[in-house]
Write a protein that holds these residues in place. Structure first.
Motif, short mmCIF file in Angstrom:
data_model
loop_
_atom_site.label_atom_id
_atom_site.label_comp_id
_atom_site.label_asym_id
_atom_site.label_seq_id
_atom_site.Cartn_x
_atom_site.Cartn_y
_atom_site.Cartn_z
N THR A 20 -74.36 -26.67 5.04
CA THR A 20 -74.45 -27.97 5.70
C THR A 20 -73.82 -29.06 4.83
N LEU A 21 -74.10 -29.02 3.53
CA LEU A 21 -73.49 -29.99 2.60
C LEU A 21 -71.97 -29.87 2.58
N LEU A 22 -71.48 -28.66 2.82
CA LEU A 22 -70.03 -28.43 2.83
C LEU A 22 -69.41 -28.76 4.19
N GLY A 23 -70.23 -29.24 5.12
CA GLY A 23 -69.73 -29.66 6.42
C GLY A 23 -69.72 -28.58 7.48
N ALA A 24 -70.41 -27.46 7.23
CA ALA A 24 -70.42 -26.37 8.20
C ALA A 24 -71.39 -26.68 9.34
N GLU A 25 -71.04 -26.18 10.50
CA GLU A 25 -71.87 -26.34 11.70
C GLU A 25 -72.28 -24.96 12.20
N LYS A 26 -73.59 -24.73 12.35
CA LYS A 26 -74.06 -23.43 12.83
C LYS A 26 -73.74 -23.27 14.31
N LEU A 27 -73.14 -22.13 14.65
CA LEU A 27 -72.82 -21.82 16.03
C LEU A 27 -73.81 -20.82 16.64
N VAL A 28 -74.20 -19.82 15.87
CA VAL A 28 -75.04 -18.74 16.37
C VAL A 28 -75.95 -18.26 15.24
N GLU B 274 -80.26 -11.75 15.89
CA GLU B 274 -80.48 -10.44 15.29
C GLU B 274 -79.39 -9.48 15.70
N ASP B 275 -78.99 -8.63 14.77
CA ASP B 275 -78.02 -7.57 15.03
C ASP B 275 -78.62 -6.57 16.03
N PRO B 276 -77.78 -5.95 16.86
CA PRO B 276 -78.31 -4.99 17.85
C PRO B 276 -79.10 -3.84 17.24
N THR B 277 -78.85 -3.51 15.96
CA THR B 277 -79.60 -2.42 15.33
C THR B 277 -80.99 -2.87 14.88
N GLY B 278 -81.22 -4.18 14.81
CA GLY B 278 -82.50 -4.69 14.34
C GLY B 278 -82.66 -4.70 12.84
N ALA B 279 -81.61 -4.37 12.08
CA ALA B 279 -81.70 -4.28 10.63
C ALA B 279 -81.45 -5.60 9.91
N PHE B 280 -80.78 -6.53 10.58
CA PHE B 280 -80.47 -7.80 9.93
C PHE B 280 -80.24 -8.87 10.98
N ARG B 281 -80.21 -10.13 10.51
CA ARG B 281 -79.84 -11.27 11.35
C ARG B 281 -78.57 -11.87 10.78
N TRP B 282 -77.77 -12.47 11.65
CA TRP B 282 -76.53 -13.08 11.23
C TRP B 282 -76.41 -14.46 11.84
N ALA B 283 -75.76 -15.34 11.10
CA ALA B 283 -75.52 -16.70 11.56
C ALA B 283 -74.06 -17.03 11.29
N TYR B 284 -73.38 -17.54 12.32
CA TYR B 284 -71.99 -17.98 12.19
C TYR B 284 -71.97 -19.48 11.96
N TYR B 285 -71.08 -19.90 11.07
CA TYR B 285 -70.89 -21.32 10.78
C TYR B 285 -69.42 -21.65 10.90
N LEU B 286 -69.13 -22.75 11.53
CA LEU B 286 -67.77 -23.24 11.69
C LEU B 286 -67.50 -24.28 10.62
N LEU B 287 -66.35 -24.17 9.96
CA LEU B 287 -65.90 -25.14 8.97
C LEU B 287 -64.54 -25.64 9.42
N GLY B 288 -64.46 -26.88 9.84
CA GLY B 288 -63.19 -27.40 10.32
C GLY B 288 -62.82 -26.78 11.65
N ASP B 289 -61.51 -26.62 11.88
CA ASP B 289 -61.03 -26.12 13.16
C ASP B 289 -61.07 -24.60 13.29
N ALA B 290 -60.95 -23.88 12.18
CA ALA B 290 -60.81 -22.43 12.33
C ALA B 290 -61.57 -21.60 11.30
N SER B 291 -61.98 -22.16 10.20
CA SER B 291 -62.63 -21.38 9.16
C SER B 291 -64.08 -21.11 9.52
N ARG B 292 -64.49 -19.87 9.30
CA ARG B 292 -65.87 -19.53 9.60
C ARG B 292 -66.47 -18.67 8.50
N VAL B 293 -67.77 -18.86 8.32
CA VAL B 293 -68.55 -18.10 7.37
C VAL B 293 -69.71 -17.49 8.14
#
Length: 161
Positions: free
Chosen positions: A30-38, A41-60
């Motif tokens: 958030t401090l780096l300007g990222a915006e959470k999109l999603v 939980e993963d379909p296997t149930g083993a982990f959760r994931w969150a996508y973050y948008l940085l600028g127009d195209a960069s994602r983490v």
């Protein structure tokens, strides 16, 4: 490497970072300007994931284990701690991308076809030492997720470009 007549369409989709907790790691993004999109939980149930948008195209992507579940991610965190886990490459044609790699004896493992996407991994026992995730999005990936046009680099799946 041999010359190939046609290289499959591929682009960097996101960088995956393993964390113990998305909630604890998110303030830095958030401090780096990222915006959470999603965040789901993963379909296997083993982990959760969150996508973050940085600028127009960069994602983490932050990936966190589900409490009480042993998985590749809990093993990774126990051995390495939080940090870089993988680089995801979006491919327009999963079969063509795998065929190109395997023709050059690059090991592709763990292919899984979900309703919304297909994924496979290039073993980190390659000259880069990086775990590469290959992902082919299906049209249904954006269904029921907010801001579907923002989920993809340039607003479209690579296979639509």
């Amino acid at each position: 490497m041999t010359d190939s007549t046609e290289t499959p369409e591929i682009r960097v989709d996101h960088v995956g970072v393993a964390v113990h907790s998305v909630d604890e790691a998110e303030p830095l993004l958030t401090l780096l300007g990222a915006e959470k999109l999603v965040h789901e939980e993963d379909p296997t149930g083993a982990f959760r994931w969150a996508y973050y948008l940085l600028g127009d195209a960069s994602r983490v992507e932050l990936i966190e284990p589900v409490e009480g579940e042993d998985s590749f991610l809990t093993d990774f965190l126990a051995e390495n701690g939080p940090g870089m886990h993988h680089v995801t490459l979006e491919v327009a044609d999963m079969d063509a991308a795998i065929a190109t790699l395997e023709a050059e004896e690059i090991r592709v493992v763990d292919r899984t076809d979900y309703d919304e996407w297909s994924e496979a991994f290039v073993s980190p026992r390659n000259p880069t030492g990086v775990l590469w995730q290959l992902m082919e999005y299906r049209e249904s990936f954006a269904d029921e997720r907010p801001d579907p046009e923002r989920l993809y680099i340039g607003g479209k799946r690579l296979s639509e470009s």
